[in-house]
Design a protein around this motif. Structure first.
Motif, short mmCIF file in Angstrom:
data_model
loop_
_atom_site.label_atom_id
_atom_site.label_comp_id
_atom_site.label_asym_id
_atom_site.label_seq_id
_atom_site.Cartn_x
_atom_site.Cartn_y
_atom_site.Cartn_z
N ARG A 1 4.66 1.73 -10.58
CA ARG A 1 4.45 2.08 -11.98
C ARG A 1 5.74 2.60 -12.62
O ARG A 1 6.04 2.26 -13.77
CB ARG A 1 3.33 3.12 -12.09
CG ARG A 1 1.97 2.55 -11.71
CD ARG A 1 0.85 3.53 -11.95
NE ARG A 1 -0.44 2.91 -11.66
CZ ARG A 1 -1.60 3.37 -12.08
NH1 ARG A 1 -1.65 4.47 -12.83
NH2 ARG A 1 -2.74 2.75 -11.78
N ARG A 2 6.49 3.39 -11.88
CA ARG A 2 7.76 3.88 -12.43
C ARG A 2 8.70 2.71 -12.72
O ARG A 2 9.40 2.69 -13.73
CB ARG A 2 8.40 4.86 -11.45
CG ARG A 2 9.73 5.42 -11.93
CD ARG A 2 9.54 6.36 -13.11
NE ARG A 2 10.83 6.65 -13.76
CZ ARG A 2 11.32 5.98 -14.79
NH1 ARG A 2 10.64 4.97 -15.33
NH2 ARG A 2 12.47 6.29 -15.32
N GLY A 3 8.74 1.72 -11.84
CA GLY A 3 9.60 0.57 -12.05
C GLY A 3 9.18 -0.26 -13.25
O GLY A 3 10.03 -0.72 -14.02
N LEU B 1 -4.16 -7.58 0.99
CA LEU B 1 -3.36 -6.93 -0.04
C LEU B 1 -3.68 -7.43 -1.45
O LEU B 1 -3.16 -6.89 -2.43
CB LEU B 1 -1.87 -7.16 0.24
CG LEU B 1 -1.35 -6.67 1.60
CD1 LEU B 1 0.10 -7.08 1.79
CD2 LEU B 1 -1.51 -5.16 1.73
N LYS B 2 -4.51 -8.45 -1.54
CA LYS B 2 -4.74 -9.09 -2.83
C LYS B 2 -5.35 -8.13 -3.85
O LYS B 2 -4.92 -8.09 -5.00
CB LYS B 2 -5.64 -10.31 -2.63
CG LYS B 2 -5.90 -11.09 -3.91
CD LYS B 2 -6.73 -12.33 -3.63
CE LYS B 2 -7.08 -13.08 -4.91
NZ LYS B 2 -7.91 -14.28 -4.65
N ASP C 1 -4.87 -4.96 -8.88
CA ASP C 1 -4.99 -3.68 -9.60
C ASP C 1 -3.65 -3.28 -10.21
O ASP C 1 -3.60 -2.82 -11.37
CB ASP C 1 -5.48 -2.59 -8.64
CG ASP C 1 -6.94 -2.75 -8.26
OD1 ASP C 1 -7.66 -3.51 -8.94
OD2 ASP C 1 -7.35 -2.12 -7.27
N ASN C 2 -2.58 -3.43 -9.44
CA ASN C 2 -1.26 -3.08 -9.96
C ASN C 2 -0.86 -3.99 -11.12
O ASN C 2 -0.31 -3.52 -12.13
CB ASN C 2 -0.21 -3.19 -8.85
CG ASN C 2 -0.16 -1.95 -7.97
OD1 ASN C 2 -0.48 -0.84 -8.41
ND2 ASN C 2 0.24 -2.12 -6.72
N PRO D 1 0.83 -1.21 0.00
CA PRO D 1 0.00 0.00 0.00
C PRO D 1 0.86 1.27 0.00
O PRO D 1 1.91 1.33 0.65
CB PRO D 1 -0.79 -0.12 1.31
CG PRO D 1 -0.76 -1.58 1.66
CD PRO D 1 0.56 -2.08 1.16
N GLY D 2 0.42 2.25 -0.75
CA GLY D 2 1.10 3.53 -0.79
C GLY D 2 2.32 3.57 -1.70
O GLY D 2 2.98 4.61 -1.79
#
Length: 272
Positions: free
Chosen positions: A93-95, A127-128, A133-134, A86-87
């Motif tokens: 996304r940058r990675g 966390l799933k 989503d990621n 989280p957070g």
């Protein structure tokens, strides 16, 4: 016979990294994989591949970091990924963007993204949704250049509190994300340590087409495949019989010199 790729992060460590490409080619490998290439310019790595007639078939997205310098040292700083943290969405996304830039330069068809360690006091199940989503976002971006995003179950002995440990958990994430180019990286070393019954797992999951990359190492020391409790000649025959056409990454730490320990590969190739 499966087609094998040398993992240049764990193999040939007796040589500087940029010299490992030529060593792998001399030993007969046609493909390589690496964990984190971010300490080197993409053009430099692409030249090493071209000079030695090698294909890069897998690389990892950075385990953390906001720029190339921090990405290059993140693993040594004990970072283990951000996909389920989280957070950390912007960092994730940058990675992924950086990994895809490298993949484009190196003509690498797939990237592996690391999930991260479950924070203390947090339940994994909570966390799933964030992880899905990621992963969906990463897969959508990778699809624009025809690339795959992979997730890998990793054992808790080597990586305590890592978010993703079991093959069924990985396939549950794929079910939830519903992205055709989101696949599983199945490392038989990790699979044996966590759940065993490796042959049955191969029979269950390889026919689905959702396993895009295999990796091997001896268990428990993570050395050559002919050392330890897994009988790889049987497993390689099984992989062939199941019609798997992808690469098998040699992600192991050689017991001595890398080239001297490749007798297992010679025997596999000769059918003995």
């Amino acid at each position: 016979m499966p087609q094998f790729a040398a993992n240049l992060s764990l193999m040939y460590t007796e040589l500087p990294f940029l010299e490992r490409f030529a060593a792998a080619a001399r030993d007969g490998f046609a493909a390589v994989e690496c964990q984190f290439p971010y300490a080197f310019a993409p053009a430099e790595l692409a030249a090493r591949l071209a000079d030695n007639g090698l294909a890069m078939v897998l690389l990892n997205a950075p385990p953390s970091g906001s720029d190339r310098a921090s990405m290059a040292t993140a693993w040594e700083q004990q970072a283990r990924g951000t996909a389920a943290l989280p957070g950390r969405e912007a960092e994730f996304r940058r990675g992924v963007q950086e990994a895809l830039e490298y993949a484009e330069a190196l003509q690498c068809p797939r990237i592996h993204v690391l999930s991260g360690m479950v924070p203390a006091g947090v339940e994994r199940e909570s966390l799933k949704g964030l992880c899905v989503d990621n992963l969906r976002w990463a897969a959508a971006l990778a699809a624009q250049s025809g690339r795959e995003v992979l997730i890998e179950p990793i054992n808790l002995r080597d990586m305590p509190r890592y978010f993703l440990n079991r093959q069924d958990h990985a396939h549950e994430l794929l079910d939830a994300a519903q992205m055709d180019n989101l696949k599983v990286q199945m490392d038989l070393y990790h699979c044996q340590i966590v759940e065993g019954d490796v042959a049955s797992k191969l029979r269950r999951y390889l026919p689905t087409g959702r396993v895009s990359h295999l990796q091997v190492a001896g268990v428990p020391e993570r050395q050559e495949p002919d050392r330890g409790e897994l009988h790889y000649p049987y497993l390689f025959d099984l992989i062939d019989s199941l019609g798997y056409a992808g690469w098998v990454g040699c992600e192991y730490r050689p017991a001595a010199g890398t080239s001297e320990g490749l007798g297992w590969l010679e025997r596999t190739q000769s059918g003995h």
